[in-house]
Design an enzyme around this catalytic site. Structure first.
Site, mmCIF file in Angstrom:
data_model
loop_
_atom_site.group_PDB
_atom_site.id
_atom_site.type_symbol
_atom_site.label_atom_id
_atom_site.label_comp_id
_atom_site.label_asym_id
_atom_site.label_seq_id
_atom_site.Cartn_x
_atom_site.Cartn_y
_atom_site.Cartn_z
ATOM 1 N N TYR A 35 2.707 -103.263 140.333
ATOM 2 C CA TYR A 35 3.237 -102.699 140.842
ATOM 3 C C TYR A 35 4.255 -103.210 140.917
ATOM 4 O O TYR A 35 4.843 -104.103 140.687
ATOM 5 C CB TYR A 35 2.226 -103.118 142.380
ATOM 6 C CG TYR A 35 1.293 -102.499 143.531
ATOM 7 C CD1 TYR A 35 0.279 -101.225 142.587
ATOM 8 C CD2 TYR A 35 0.842 -102.821 143.878
ATOM 9 C CE1 TYR A 35 -0.424 -100.684 143.513
ATOM 10 C CE2 TYR A 35 -0.568 -102.731 145.199
ATOM 11 C CZ TYR A 35 -0.826 -101.615 144.257
ATOM 12 O OH TYR A 35 -2.103 -101.136 144.352
ATOM 13 N N LYS A 218 -11.014 -98.947 153.915
ATOM 14 C CA LYS A 218 -11.169 -97.409 152.675
ATOM 15 C C LYS A 218 -11.938 -98.101 151.673
ATOM 16 O O LYS A 218 -11.310 -98.891 150.656
ATOM 17 C CB LYS A 218 -10.005 -97.423 152.696
ATOM 18 C CG LYS A 218 -9.111 -96.209 151.434
ATOM 19 C CD LYS A 218 -7.939 -95.780 150.816
ATOM 20 C CE LYS A 218 -6.540 -95.333 152.237
ATOM 21 N NZ LYS A 218 -5.525 -94.811 151.781
ATOM 22 N N LYS A 220 -12.330 -97.136 147.227
ATOM 23 C CA LYS A 220 -12.252 -95.719 146.907
ATOM 24 C C LYS A 220 -13.200 -95.472 145.570
ATOM 25 O O LYS A 220 -13.847 -96.307 145.341
ATOM 26 C CB LYS A 220 -11.302 -97.036 145.554
ATOM 27 C CG LYS A 220 -9.796 -97.346 146.080
ATOM 28 C CD LYS A 220 -8.892 -96.244 145.886
ATOM 29 C CE LYS A 220 -7.376 -97.029 146.688
ATOM 30 N NZ LYS A 220 -6.006 -95.689 146.483
ATOM 31 N N ASP A 249 -10.916 -92.119 148.754
ATOM 32 C CA ASP A 249 -10.127 -92.211 148.478
ATOM 33 C C ASP A 249 -10.133 -91.675 146.669
ATOM 34 O O ASP A 249 -10.508 -92.843 146.877
ATOM 35 C CB ASP A 249 -8.681 -92.867 148.577
ATOM 36 C CG ASP A 249 -7.339 -92.790 148.208
ATOM 37 O OD1 ASP A 249 -7.127 -91.647 147.627
ATOM 38 O OD2 ASP A 249 -6.604 -93.998 148.170
ATOM 39 N N ASN A 251 -8.067 -90.549 144.292
ATOM 40 C CA ASN A 251 -7.030 -90.416 143.902
ATOM 41 C C ASN A 251 -6.696 -89.490 142.576
ATOM 42 O O ASN A 251 -6.852 -89.153 141.906
ATOM 43 C CB ASN A 251 -7.056 -91.834 143.692
ATOM 44 C CG ASN A 251 -6.871 -92.841 144.083
ATOM 45 O OD1 ASN A 251 -7.694 -93.777 144.547
ATOM 46 N ND2 ASN A 251 -5.480 -93.258 144.702
ATOM 47 N N GLU A 275 -10.091 -88.619 150.777
ATOM 48 C CA GLU A 275 -8.237 -88.500 150.817
ATOM 49 C C GLU A 275 -7.868 -88.255 149.125
ATOM 50 O O GLU A 275 -8.554 -88.538 148.438
ATOM 51 C CB GLU A 275 -8.128 -90.498 150.798
ATOM 52 C CG GLU A 275 -6.414 -90.512 150.706
ATOM 53 C CD GLU A 275 -5.799 -91.710 150.914
ATOM 54 O OE1 GLU A 275 -4.758 -92.059 150.605
ATOM 55 O OE2 GLU A 275 -6.629 -92.630 151.779
ATOM 56 N N GLU A 302 0.347 -89.075 149.613
ATOM 57 C CA GLU A 302 0.983 -90.069 148.547
ATOM 58 C C GLU A 302 1.489 -89.096 146.996
ATOM 59 O O GLU A 302 2.380 -90.217 147.022
ATOM 60 C CB GLU A 302 -0.601 -90.943 148.030
ATOM 61 C CG GLU A 302 -0.098 -91.539 147.219
ATOM 62 C CD GLU A 302 -1.078 -93.056 146.502
ATOM 63 O OE1 GLU A 302 -0.799 -93.001 145.514
ATOM 64 O OE2 GLU A 302 -2.523 -92.766 146.980
ATOM 65 N N ASP A 325 5.189 -90.897 152.298
ATOM 66 C CA ASP A 325 5.021 -91.952 151.818
ATOM 67 C C ASP A 325 6.941 -92.497 152.071
ATOM 68 O O ASP A 325 7.630 -91.684 150.971
ATOM 69 C CB ASP A 325 4.516 -93.040 151.098
ATOM 70 C CG ASP A 325 4.617 -94.114 150.578
ATOM 71 O OD1 ASP A 325 5.809 -94.557 150.675
ATOM 72 O OD2 ASP A 325 3.790 -94.919 149.756
ATOM 73 N N HIS A 352 0.766 -93.807 153.591
ATOM 74 C CA HIS A 352 0.793 -94.006 152.295
ATOM 75 C C HIS A 352 1.543 -95.473 152.274
ATOM 76 O O HIS A 352 2.606 -95.347 152.834
ATOM 77 C CB HIS A 352 0.521 -93.773 151.270
ATOM 78 C CG HIS A 352 0.208 -94.025 150.077
ATOM 79 N ND1 HIS A 352 0.957 -94.261 149.222
ATOM 80 C CD2 HIS A 352 -0.290 -94.655 149.894
ATOM 81 C CE1 HIS A 352 1.236 -95.071 148.057
ATOM 82 N NE2 HIS A 352 -0.894 -94.761 148.336
ATOM 83 N N GLU A 379 -2.565 -98.549 156.889
ATOM 84 C CA GLU A 379 -2.813 -98.637 156.114
ATOM 85 C C GLU A 379 -2.631 -100.703 155.739
ATOM 86 O O GLU A 379 -1.264 -100.549 155.516
ATOM 87 C CB GLU A 379 -2.408 -98.068 154.824
ATOM 88 C CG GLU A 379 -3.209 -98.951 153.615
ATOM 89 C CD GLU A 379 -2.939 -97.246 152.142
ATOM 90 O OE1 GLU A 379 -3.991 -97.781 151.622
ATOM 91 O OE2 GLU A 379 -2.039 -97.426 151.783
#
Length: 412
Positions: A35, A218, A220, A249, A251, A275, A302, A325, A352, A379
Site C-alpha cells: 500500500y 467481503k 476475495k 470481489d 478484482n 465486485e 475501484e 474512491d 472503495h 468498507e
C-alpha cells in the site's frame, strides 16, 4: 462567516509506502501488495498544513509525486477560502492543462496527482475553519457545493440546477442529523477474507469480526480453481450466518465467460454483490454480465478513473452499487460529482476505501445527510491504522464520527 486567511505558501510531496505481511491485502491480481500513497502537503504561514494523498500499490508511486509538482503552480500563493470558492474552475484547469492532457486525459498518473492535490485542498479548508471535513461539507449551501465541482462532460446527466435541487430537497433535519452523528456509520469487514488467507484463518477472522459487531463481510475470489472460491464462500456463509451480508470481489480477474460461469455456481451463498468481475474499461461486458446473472448484483468503481466513465456505467444500467474512491478518481471534488450523478440514477454509493476509510468516513456522512443517499455501510480495512494521527475508529461495527479538524489524512 468570516475565517482567518490561510494562504498556501508551498506544495510539498512525499512518497510513503507500507509493506503488508501474512497475506494482508492480497487479492487474485495483487498477491503481495504494497500500500502506497503519493502525498501532497500544503503549508501555510500560520502553520496549518493540508494533507492529501492518492493511492497506488507502490511501484511507480514516485511518478505520481513528480506529477504533483506539475500541478502545484495552480494553487501555490492562493488563499484557501478564495481558492475553494471557485475550485470547480481550478479543478477544470488542472485536469485539462493542455501540456498535460496528452498524458490522460482524466486518468492515470496525472489524475492521481490531481486527487492528491484536491484532497489536500479540502483538508486545509476544513482545518482553516477548525472543523472536520464532514461538518464543513454538510454546512455548505447548495451553491457553495456547486462551486467546488467540475460538471464538464457530464452536463447532460447532472446540471447546475440538478445539484442545487438535489441538496435542497434531500438535506436532513437537525434532529435526523443528530441521530446519525450519535449512531455513526455501519462498517463492513474486508480484512476477514483476503485471497492468501488459509480457510482456517478466514473462519477465525470471520468469527472475530462477528464478535466485534460486524454483520457484513467481503471475500476475495478469482482463483484459477473456481471450486476453491466456491468452498470459501460457503465457509464464510456458514461461519457468519444466514443473516450476514457477504460480498465477493474478483478484482477484475475474470473474462466475461469466467464471470458468468462463477456466478452460476453461487446458489445458496446469496452474495450481496459480485465486485469488479472483469476489465473495468469494458462497459458492454458488464451490461451483458448483469443481464446474464440477474438477480445477482454488480458493484464497481475501484478502477473507474473519472466522472465520465462513471456516467457511462450509470447510463448502462449495469451498476447496482457505486464504489467511487476519492483517492483514485480526481479527489473529493470529483467524488461529489459522481455521488450526485449516482443519486440522480438512484444507485447507492458504497465507496472503495483506498484511504483505509480515513476520508470516506466523512464523505458517506455528507452523502447521507446532504444528498439523501441511503445509509448502507462503508468498507473497513484496519492494516494501516497505526500510521495515522487520527485513525478511523469503529465501535460495535460502526464508524465513530471523527471530531478532529480536517479530512483525517494526517500521518504520524
Amino acid at each position: 462567516m468570516k475565517h482567518s486567511p490561510a494562504v498556501i505558501k508551498e506544495c510539498l510531496t512525499d512518497d510513503i509506502r507500507f509493506d503488508l505481511k501474512n497475506g494482508d491485502g492480497s487479492d487474485a491480481v495483487n498477491k503481495k501488495p504494497q500500500y502506497a500513497y503519493a502525498v501532497c502537503y500544503l503549508t501555510t504561514e500560520d502553520s496549518i498544513t493540508g494533507t492529501g494523498f492518492a493511492m497506488t500499490l507502490g511501484t511507480g508511486n514516485e511518478l505520481v509525486c513528480q506529477a504533483i509538482e506539475y500541478l502545484k503552480t495552480f494553487i501555490e500563493g492562493k488563499e484557501i477560502e478564495e481558492l475553494m470558492s471557485d475550485f470547480g474552475n481550478i479543478f477544470r484547469q488542472m485536469s485539462n492543462a493542455p501540456n498535460l492532457r496528452w498524458l490522460g486525459p482524466h486518468k492515470g498518473i496525472i489524475h492521481l496527482a490531481l486527487a492528491s492535490v484536491t484532497n489536500a485542498c479540502f483538508d486545509l479548508w476544513a482545518k482553516s475553519r477548525g472543523v472536520p471535513l464532514w461538518k464543513l461539507l454538510i454546512d455548505l449551501s447548495p451553491e457553495e457545493v456547486l462551486n467546488v465541482l467540475d460538471l464538464s462532460y457530464v452536463e447532460e446527466v447532472i446540471t447546475s440546477n440538478d445539484v442545487i435541487d438535489i441538496i435542497a430537497s434531500n438535506k436532513l433535519s437537525s434532529r435526523s442529523i443528530d441521530k446519525i452523528l450519535k449512531t455513526g456509520y455501519r462498517g463492513y469487514d474486508t480484512s476477514a477474507g483476503w485471497f492468501n488467507y488459509s480457510n482456517a484463518r478466514i473462519e477465525d477472522k470471520v468469527k472475530e469480526s462477528v464478535d466485534q459487531g460486524f454483520t457484513a463481510f467481503k471475500l476475495k475470489v478469482g482463483s484459477e480453481d473456481q471450486q476453491r472460491d466456491v468452498k470459501r464462500a460457503h465457509l464464510v456463509r456458514e461461519t457468519a450466518g444466514e443473516s450476514a451480508q457477504i460480498m465477493l470481489d474478483a478484482n477484475q480477474r475474470w473474462s466475461f465467460t469466467q464471470a458468468v460461469e462463477f456466478c452460476q455456481r453461487l446458489n445458496g451463498i446469496k452474495p450481496y454483490w459480485v465486485e469488479e468481475p472483469t476489465h473495468p474499461d469494458d462497459i458492454y461486458a458488464h451490461v451483458k454480465l448483469a443481464e446474464a446473472i440477474d438477480p445477482l448484483k454488480l458493484a464497481m468503481g475501484e478502477h473507474i478513473p473519472n466522472r465520465v466513465i462513471f456516467k457511462n456505467y450509470l447510463q448502462s444500467g449495469s451498476m447496482s452499487f457505486n464504489q467511487a474512491d476519492a483517492v483514485r478518481v480526481g479527489g473529493i471534488s470529483e467524488f461529489i460529482t459522481i455521488s450526485l450523478m449516482s443519486k440522480k440514477f438512484n444507485i447507492p454509493m458504497v465507496p472503495h476505501v483506498g484511504d483505509m476509510g480515513q476520508i470516506h468516513q466523512h464523505l458517506v456522512l455528507f452523502n447521507q445527510i446532504s444528498l439523501g443517499h441511503d445509509s448502507l455501510f462503508l468498507e473497513y480495512i484496519p492494516h494501516l491504522k497505526s500510521y495515522y494521527k487520527f485513525p478511523a475508529r469503529l465501535k460495535d461495527g460502526y464508524y465513530q464520527v471523527p471530531q478532529e479538524p480536517g479530512a483525517s489524512t494526517d500521518f504520524k
